[in-house]
Design a protein around this motif. Structure first.
Motif, mmCIF file in Angstrom:
data_model
loop_
_atom_site.group_PDB
_atom_site.id
_atom_site.type_symbol
_atom_site.label_atom_id
_atom_site.label_comp_id
_atom_site.label_asym_id
_atom_site.label_seq_id
_atom_site.Cartn_x
_atom_site.Cartn_y
_atom_site.Cartn_z
ATOM 1 N N GLU A 183 0.061 -37.106 -39.424
ATOM 2 C CA GLU A 183 0.712 -36.614 -40.637
ATOM 3 C C GLU A 183 0.823 -35.095 -40.617
ATOM 4 O OE1 GLU A 183 -0.046 -36.676 -45.461
ATOM 5 O OE2 GLU A 183 -0.721 -38.353 -44.223
ATOM 6 N N ALA A 184 -0.193 -34.431 -40.088
ATOM 7 C CA ALA A 184 -0.204 -32.976 -40.077
ATOM 8 C C ALA A 184 0.685 -32.379 -38.993
ATOM 9 C CB ALA A 184 -1.631 -32.465 -39.918
ATOM 10 N N THR A 185 0.858 -33.088 -37.891
ATOM 11 C CA THR A 185 1.537 -32.494 -36.730
ATOM 12 C C THR A 185 2.826 -33.202 -36.325
ATOM 13 O OG1 THR A 185 0.375 -33.869 -35.106
ATOM 14 C CG2 THR A 185 -0.718 -31.834 -35.799
ATOM 15 N N GLY A 186 2.989 -34.452 -36.738
ATOM 16 C CA GLY A 186 4.138 -35.211 -36.270
ATOM 17 C C GLY A 186 3.966 -35.810 -34.895
ATOM 18 N N ILE A 187 2.800 -35.633 -34.312
ATOM 19 C CA ILE A 187 2.542 -36.164 -32.973
ATOM 20 C C ILE A 187 2.063 -37.606 -33.090
ATOM 21 C CG2 ILE A 187 1.212 -35.918 -30.844
ATOM 22 C CD1 ILE A 187 0.915 -32.926 -31.551
ATOM 23 N N GLU A 188 2.793 -38.517 -32.520
ATOM 24 C CA GLU A 188 2.440 -39.924 -32.576
ATOM 25 C C GLU A 188 1.264 -40.209 -31.645
ATOM 26 O OE1 GLU A 188 4.504 -44.262 -31.591
ATOM 27 O OE2 GLU A 188 5.715 -42.433 -31.582
ATOM 28 N N VAL A 189 0.344 -41.035 -32.112
ATOM 29 C CA VAL A 189 -0.833 -41.385 -31.313
ATOM 30 C C VAL A 189 -1.009 -42.901 -31.338
ATOM 31 C CG1 VAL A 189 -3.309 -41.083 -30.950
ATOM 32 C CG2 VAL A 189 -1.951 -39.209 -31.920
ATOM 33 N N GLU A 190 -1.101 -43.485 -30.163
ATOM 34 C CA GLU A 190 -1.434 -44.903 -30.042
ATOM 35 C C GLU A 190 -2.891 -45.010 -29.630
ATOM 36 O OE1 GLU A 190 -0.651 -48.055 -26.604
ATOM 37 O OE2 GLU A 190 1.201 -47.578 -27.698
ATOM 38 N N VAL A 191 -3.698 -45.626 -30.500
ATOM 39 C CA VAL A 191 -5.129 -45.747 -30.239
ATOM 40 C C VAL A 191 -5.425 -47.149 -29.724
ATOM 41 C CG1 VAL A 191 -7.449 -45.520 -31.162
ATOM 42 C CG2 VAL A 191 -5.605 -44.118 -32.098
ATOM 43 N N ASN A 192 -6.069 -47.214 -28.584
ATOM 44 C CA ASN A 192 -6.480 -48.491 -28.005
ATOM 45 C C ASN A 192 -7.995 -48.583 -28.142
ATOM 46 O OD1 ASN A 192 -7.170 -50.636 -26.228
ATOM 47 N ND2 ASN A 192 -5.262 -50.342 -25.115
ATOM 48 N N PHE A 193 -8.457 -49.423 -29.072
ATOM 49 C CA PHE A 193 -9.888 -49.595 -29.318
ATOM 50 C C PHE A 193 -10.443 -50.594 -28.304
ATOM 51 C CE2 PHE A 193 -10.440 -47.154 -33.127
ATOM 52 C CZ PHE A 193 -9.188 -47.156 -33.740
ATOM 53 N N ASN A 194 -11.010 -50.070 -27.220
ATOM 54 C CA ASN A 194 -11.533 -50.908 -26.141
ATOM 55 C C ASN A 194 -12.955 -51.388 -26.371
ATOM 56 O OD1 ASN A 194 -9.844 -50.814 -23.291
ATOM 57 N ND2 ASN A 194 -9.283 -49.177 -24.692
ATOM 58 N N GLY A 195 -13.723 -50.663 -27.185
ATOM 59 C CA GLY A 195 -15.147 -50.938 -27.233
ATOM 60 C C GLY A 195 -15.773 -50.608 -25.882
ATOM 61 N N ARG A 196 -16.968 -51.146 -25.609
ATOM 62 C CA ARG A 196 -17.661 -50.801 -24.361
ATOM 63 C C ARG A 196 -16.990 -51.420 -23.138
ATOM 64 N NH1 ARG A 196 -18.647 -49.280 -28.607
ATOM 65 N NH2 ARG A 196 -20.680 -48.649 -29.439
ATOM 66 N N GLU A 197 -16.009 -52.302 -23.381
ATOM 67 C CA GLU A 197 -15.250 -52.871 -22.269
ATOM 68 C C GLU A 197 -14.443 -51.810 -21.535
ATOM 69 O OE1 GLU A 197 -15.094 -56.172 -21.002
ATOM 70 O OE2 GLU A 197 -16.964 -56.137 -22.149
ATOM 71 N N ILE A 198 -14.324 -50.630 -22.133
ATOM 72 C CA ILE A 198 -13.598 -49.554 -21.473
ATOM 73 C C ILE A 198 -14.206 -49.234 -20.105
ATOM 74 C CG2 ILE A 198 -14.944 -47.613 -22.401
ATOM 75 C CD1 ILE A 198 -12.269 -46.144 -22.829
ATOM 76 N N ARG A 199 -15.503 -49.526 -19.958
ATOM 77 C CA ARG A 199 -16.165 -49.279 -18.675
ATOM 78 C C ARG A 199 -15.587 -50.157 -17.576
ATOM 79 N NH1 ARG A 199 -22.301 -49.371 -21.272
ATOM 80 N NH2 ARG A 199 -21.945 -47.662 -22.763
ATOM 81 N N LYS A 200 -14.977 -51.264 -17.970
ATOM 82 C CA LYS A 200 -14.364 -52.170 -16.998
ATOM 83 C C LYS A 200 -12.844 -52.025 -16.954
ATOM 84 C CE LYS A 200 -17.909 -55.681 -17.959
ATOM 85 N NZ LYS A 200 -18.132 -57.073 -18.466
ATOM 86 N N THR A 201 -12.240 -51.648 -18.074
ATOM 87 C CA THR A 201 -10.783 -51.701 -18.172
ATOM 88 C C THR A 201 -10.068 -50.388 -17.856
ATOM 89 O OG1 THR A 201 -10.923 -51.211 -20.555
ATOM 90 C CG2 THR A 201 -10.887 -53.534 -19.901
ATOM 91 N N LEU A 202 -10.765 -49.262 -18.043
ATOM 92 C CA LEU A 202 -10.061 -47.984 -17.890
ATOM 93 C C LEU A 202 -9.677 -47.692 -16.450
ATOM 94 C CD1 LEU A 202 -8.950 -45.436 -19.195
ATOM 95 C CD2 LEU A 202 -11.206 -44.387 -18.923
#
Length: 419
Positions: A61-80
């Motif tokens: 809202e402040a910047t106009g920059i779109e952000v897509e957030v991917n909530f991986n949880g601790r699985e990020i250790r395997k998926t990233l």
């Protein structure tokens, strides 16, 4: 789970108001075209995830920059890793400060130039001047002299304790050496409270801290590197904790506690007073002990040949920026947004965590930990390395549990650790 947060209405006016630190006001890429993809270690239902979702929406809202957030949880250790290897468009990601460097270091963008810029939430100062210097220096040290990731949600591994139980037992100051620790445990026993407990998840860390206090950081690390547990310090550890068990200073349930049993069933209920754990503990059991009067102190000194209260593990989570991002300035702006000002303060408050910015207030439950972090001159690795080798970790858990319930005496523990 993905969540796309997008607002455009205030982009132009806010850009002019917030100044040169903003991406799109002189940064790489056009603001109207910028779209960031952020992979996070948090789940949406966690306090951190909820604050981040709200903060990112406000950022857009402040910047106009779109952000897509991917909530991986601790699985990020395997998926990233496979996602990065496949070239998926990921601009920002977060995880433990050392894991970000060690696991995904090949993808990290050096950030030295960005930390010396000022931003809308840094009051005209460089970013490096407004955030926790201990953690920023750690990032630079771990990065070989270059800042490659930005710490946030700092944490320290300390002795968390129940101040009300200490007061009831007549303990007027926290232990700084082992004689004082034994005295505190005796006073707690006198009011029907175990001095300390532990879960299986932290047994190796307890052993590692004791090794540091008995022989020092380097000698403890050599035990792991050489898989050599034949030294006299192992017998001494056995003698110390055999006596702790016989005297009723450590809960006998500690031998069978499966995480998080000890912290919920014993710490939260007041059956035990102390737990060598992290500054995240108040947040983890706030639902079970909402009115706990928390205190913390550095693990006491245990002998003339080891480290003292100046040696502790501290670290935190951290943000990394993919070196292949099209929008490095915008990505760093998002990190600044989350680690300073309103959102850093809210993240600390909602998660009972340590803030990243100097101006943000530490939660009351962690006020004691602030002094510990600031006075730490020797940084210990996690569990003083005792979890680095899974077989060593398992051996410590098995034999320490037997020591607590008397299946092994000190000599038997030392012999078992040699195998």
């Amino acid at each position: 789970m993905k969540k796309i947060l997008k607002r455009w209405a205030l982009a132009v006016g806010t850009c002019a108001a917030l100044g040169a630190g903003l991406a799109g006001c002189g940064g790489a890429g056009d603001e109207s075209e910028a779209k960031l993809v952020y992979w996070t270690m948090w789940n949406e239902a966690e306090p951190q995830g909820m604050v981040i979702a709200e903060a990112v929406e406000a950022f857009t809202e402040a910047t106009g920059i779109e952000v897509e957030v991917n909530f991986n949880g601790r699985e990020i250790r395997k998926t990233l890793q496979p996602a990065l290897d496949a070239g998926e468009p990921i601009d920002v990601f977060d995880e433990d400060i050392e894991r970000v460097l060690n696991s995904w270091g090949d993808y990290l963008l050096p950030l030295d130039e960005y930390v010396e810029q000022s931003y809308s939430t840094t009051d005209g100062q460089p970013y490096s001047a407004v955030v926790n210097q201990t953690l920023l220096n750690l990032a630079r040290e771990l990065g070989g002299g270059t800042i490659k990731n930005i710490p946030y949600q700092p944490s320290a591994f300390v002795t968390m304790y129940n101040k009300d139980l200490f007061a009831q037992a007549g303990i007027t100051q926290v232990p700084t050496n082992w004689d004082e620790m034994l005295d505190a445990c005796a006073k707690l026993k006198a009011i029907g409270v175990y001095g300390i407990t532990v879960d299986d998840a932290y047994m190796a860390a307890l052993f590692g801290y004791c090794m540091d206090r008995l022989v020092g950081k380097d000698a403890a690390a050599a035990m792991v590197a050489n898989n050599d547990f034949s030294g006299p310090q192992v017998l001494e550890f056995g003698q110390i904790w055999e006596n702790m068990a016989k005297n009723g200073y450590i809960s006998p349930k500690a031998a069978s506690n499966i995480y998080p049993s000890g912290q919920i069933e014993e710490i939260a209920t007041g059956k035990a007073a102390m737990y060598l754990n992290g500054t995240w503990l108040p947040n983890e059991i706030k639902g079970n002990a909402p009115d706990m009067n928390w205190g913390s102190f550095a693990w006491p000194a245990m002998g003339p040949n080891g480290d003292g209260v100046e040696a502790n593990n501290f670290g935190g989570q951290s943000f990394g920026i993919n070196k292949n991002t099209k929008y490095p300035q915008e990505a760093f702006q998002l990190i600044v947004w989350l680690t300073t000002g309103e959102w850093d303060a809210k993240l600390a408050a909602e998660s009972l965590g340590i803030p990243a910015a100097n101006a943000s207030e530490w939660p009351a439950a962690l006020q004691d930990a602030k002094a510990i972090v600031e006075s730490t001159t020797v940084r210990l690795p996690w569990a003083v390395g005792m979890e680095d080798n899974p077989e060593i970790n398992a051996k410590i858990k098995e034999n320490f549990a037997k020591l607590i319930i008397g299946e092994l005496d000190a000599a038997g523990f030392a012999e078992a650790m040699k195998q």
